[in-house]
Design an enzyme around this catalytic site. Structure first.
Site, PDB file in Angstrom:
ATOM      1  N   LYS A 165      -2.601  -9.493   8.185  1.00  0.00           N
ATOM      2  CA  LYS A 165      -3.755  -9.560   7.077  1.00  0.00           C
ATOM      3  C   LYS A 165      -2.734  -9.904   5.832  1.00  0.00           C
ATOM      4  O   LYS A 165      -2.738 -10.854   4.703  1.00  0.00           O
ATOM      5  CB  LYS A 165      -4.721  -8.406   6.570  1.00  0.00           C
ATOM      6  CG  LYS A 165      -5.568  -8.044   7.250  1.00  0.00           C
ATOM      7  CD  LYS A 165      -6.269  -7.572   7.075  1.00  0.00           C
ATOM      8  CE  LYS A 165      -5.699  -6.132   6.412  1.00  0.00           C
ATOM      9  NZ  LYS A 165      -5.466  -4.966   7.806  1.00  0.00           N
ATOM     10  N   GLU A 191      -4.472   1.580  -2.188  1.00  0.00           N
ATOM     11  CA  GLU A 191      -2.692   0.712  -1.634  1.00  0.00           C
ATOM     12  C   GLU A 191      -1.958   1.749  -1.478  1.00  0.00           C
ATOM     13  O   GLU A 191      -2.157   2.819  -2.606  1.00  0.00           O
ATOM     14  CB  GLU A 191      -2.387  -0.201  -2.023  1.00  0.00           C
ATOM     15  CG  GLU A 191      -3.256  -1.166  -2.313  1.00  0.00           C
ATOM     16  CD  GLU A 191      -2.769  -1.789  -0.390  1.00  0.00           C
ATOM     17  OE1 GLU A 191      -1.371  -2.350  -0.673  1.00  0.00           O
ATOM     18  OE2 GLU A 191      -3.382  -2.763  -0.444  1.00  0.00           O
ATOM     19  N   ARG A 192      -1.661   1.762  -0.521  1.00  0.00           N
ATOM     20  CA  ARG A 192       0.091   3.031  -0.272  1.00  0.00           C
ATOM     21  C   ARG A 192       0.716   2.596  -0.998  1.00  0.00           C
ATOM     22  O   ARG A 192       0.990   1.055  -1.236  1.00  0.00           O
ATOM     23  CB  ARG A 192       0.340   3.100   1.177  1.00  0.00           C
ATOM     24  CG  ARG A 192      -0.605   4.026   2.329  1.00  0.00           C
ATOM     25  CD  ARG A 192      -0.127   3.652   3.766  1.00  0.00           C
ATOM     26  NE  ARG A 192      -0.840   3.888   4.150  1.00  0.00           N
ATOM     27  CZ  ARG A 192      -2.321   3.275   5.288  1.00  0.00           C
ATOM     28  NH1 ARG A 192      -1.572   1.890   5.039  1.00  0.00           N
ATOM     29  NH2 ARG A 192      -2.922   3.288   6.197  1.00  0.00           N
TER      30      ARG A 192
END
Length: 465
Positions: A165, A191-192
């Site tokens: 992705k 998001e991490r």
């Protein structure tokens, strides 16, 4: 805070904190602020922002914090900023990494504080918006042929971890910059921190960061931040559309985390859950984001949205709510990736609402349908081939399978943004060339080539050299 961390004397007090329940704060007000208003309190030389979500009675409001709540206590004075949440906007925002408030996360100086925009801006009037206008070429063969992007349209990118992705998103950003001379805005929703840092570094190495703005609301932050960061990024996309008059690519990763943050907030506010435990306001919240992604005569916003699918269930209420707004669905398949086929787009499950002769033109529509038919027939025959071998197939089916396997490999290609890692020169293939090559495959002109000669190439002209 940039424009909000001012001395409290510059704003009037509207009450005090009465209760703190995790990210939810109940404020005892002397005068009720409107819903959506940004409030703040000062603690330890910094400002803590709140957003009003509920009026409980004539004196109390329930607000969601946009920071961590460590240090907040009852009795702290709350001040009114005088407006909903605003972010500073400037052309200098390109190439930057920002948070939900427009503050720098990249260690560079803050943006100029000359102009601000409300993140809750209303969608453009229908009289000013324009419809979708033709295909937005990406130079990626499988996308342009079978599930083309549409200028001003919305595309969903469905796929699990490790199927490509992020690489595909980076290639889209490169294509918009190189082919269309446009700009990109990336919204990292939940998001991490590791993923965010890796993506930022990879964008710099791929030399696409100079035409890109990244806005992050990280996974460890308040649900209020994860719920609003997409709107903050969209505000920058609207600003770039209206000031630069360019093609703007608006990338959201991940829209499902936006829905999850809304569900968290709904529970914290005490609302009764609806279908499968989702918030009762699910459809409205998704529409508030999607309906602002519009194009005008001055510029276009084309959106690519990564969507996580819970338990691979495309009928999940959150996925259905998002799908109803999308024009194109691109599904990345782990099965394709395991065969070494990159980009790992599933050509049979990916689709576009605009796959018709009027939008694509007679030739593109005919070639795309023929390629799908070959790939679909190959899939039907795979089990027979595995059990009995190719020899048991009829002559016509053997030709279809042979051509389908070559088409499958032809639709792979090396990416520009991965050139440093793979040592393969990235290629961008014009749609016209892709159509010419596919027509030749279907007509049998490349029957003498091996599958390896079709794999990871640009156009077939390169394969023949």
């Amino acid at each position: 805070m940039n424009h909000l961390a001012l001395a409290s004397e510059a704003h009037h007090s509207i009450g005090v904190i009465a209760e703190v329940h995790g990210p939810v704060v109940i404020i005892d007000c002397t005068q009720l602020p409107p819903l959506g208003q940004a409030l703040f309190t000062c603690f330890d030389h910094s400002s803590y922002l709140f957003e009003v979500h509920q009026h409980l009675d004539e004196k109390h409001v329930r607000a969601i914090t946009l920071h961590g709540t460590a240090g907040l206590r009852r009795g702290m004075t709350v001040f009114d900023t005088g407006s909903p949440l605003h972010v500073p906007v400037a052309k200098a925002c390109l190439g930057r990494l920002l948070n939900i408030f427009g503050e720098p996360l990249d260690g560079l100086p803050a943006l100029p504080q000359d102009e601000f925009r409300n993140i809750h801006a209303k969608p453009l009037p229908l009289s000013e918006a324009i419809g979708m206008s033709g295909i937005l070429e990406t130079g990626i063969k499988v996308i342009d042929l079978l599930c083309p992007f549409v200028k001003g349209g919305k595309t969903g990118l469905f796929g699990g971890a490790g199927v490509g992705k992020t690489v595909l998103v980076m290639e889209f950003i490169h294509a918009v910059s190189a082919i269309h001379k446009g700009v990109s805005v990336f919204a990292g929703v939940g998001e991490r921190i590791r993923e965010a840092h890796e993506l930022w570094r990879e964008m710099q190495q791929a030399n696409v960061m100079h035409d890109t703005l990244m806005v992050f609301g990280q996974m460890d932050e308040s649900p209020g931040v994860r719920f609003r960061v997409a709107l903050s990024a969209l505000t920058y996309a609207e600003y770039l559309r209206d000031t630069l008059h360019k093609e703007v690519l608006f990338v959201v990763d991940n829209v499902f985390r936006f829905v999850q943050a809304g569900s968290e907030i709904s529970s914290l506010l005490g609302r009764m859950p609806a279908t499968v435990g989702y918030q009762p306001t699910l459809t409205t919240e998704v529409a508030e984001l999607e309906d602002r992604i519009l194009s005008t005569q001055q510029g276009a916003i084309t959106s690519v949205q990564a969507v996580y699918v819970p338990a691979d269930d495309m009928t999940d209420p959150a996925v259905s709510a998002i799908l109803s707004h999308l024009d194109t669905t691109v599904i990345l398949s782990r099965d394709q990736a395991s065969k070494g086929i990159y980009p790992a787009v599933d050509p049979l499950r990916s689709s576009s609402k605009l796959m018709d002769k009027n939008t694509l033109g007679e030739r593109h529509y005919r070639v795309a349908q023929a390629v799908r038919e070959h790939l679909a027939r190959y899939k039907e025959l795979e089990d027979i081939i595995a059990m009995l071998g190719m020899e048991e197939l009829a002559e016509a089916d053997r030709k279809i399978v042979m051509r389908a396997r070559k088409l499958q490999r032809y639709l792979t290609q090396p990416f520009v943004v991965l050139a440093q890692d793979t040592k393969h020169t990235g290629v961008s293939v014009p749609l016209e060339q892709t159509l010419t090559d596919c027509e030749a495959f279907i007509a049998g002109q490349y029957d003498d080539l091996t599958e390896q000669q079709c794999y990871m190439r640009g156009s077939m002209q390169q394969a023949m050299v």
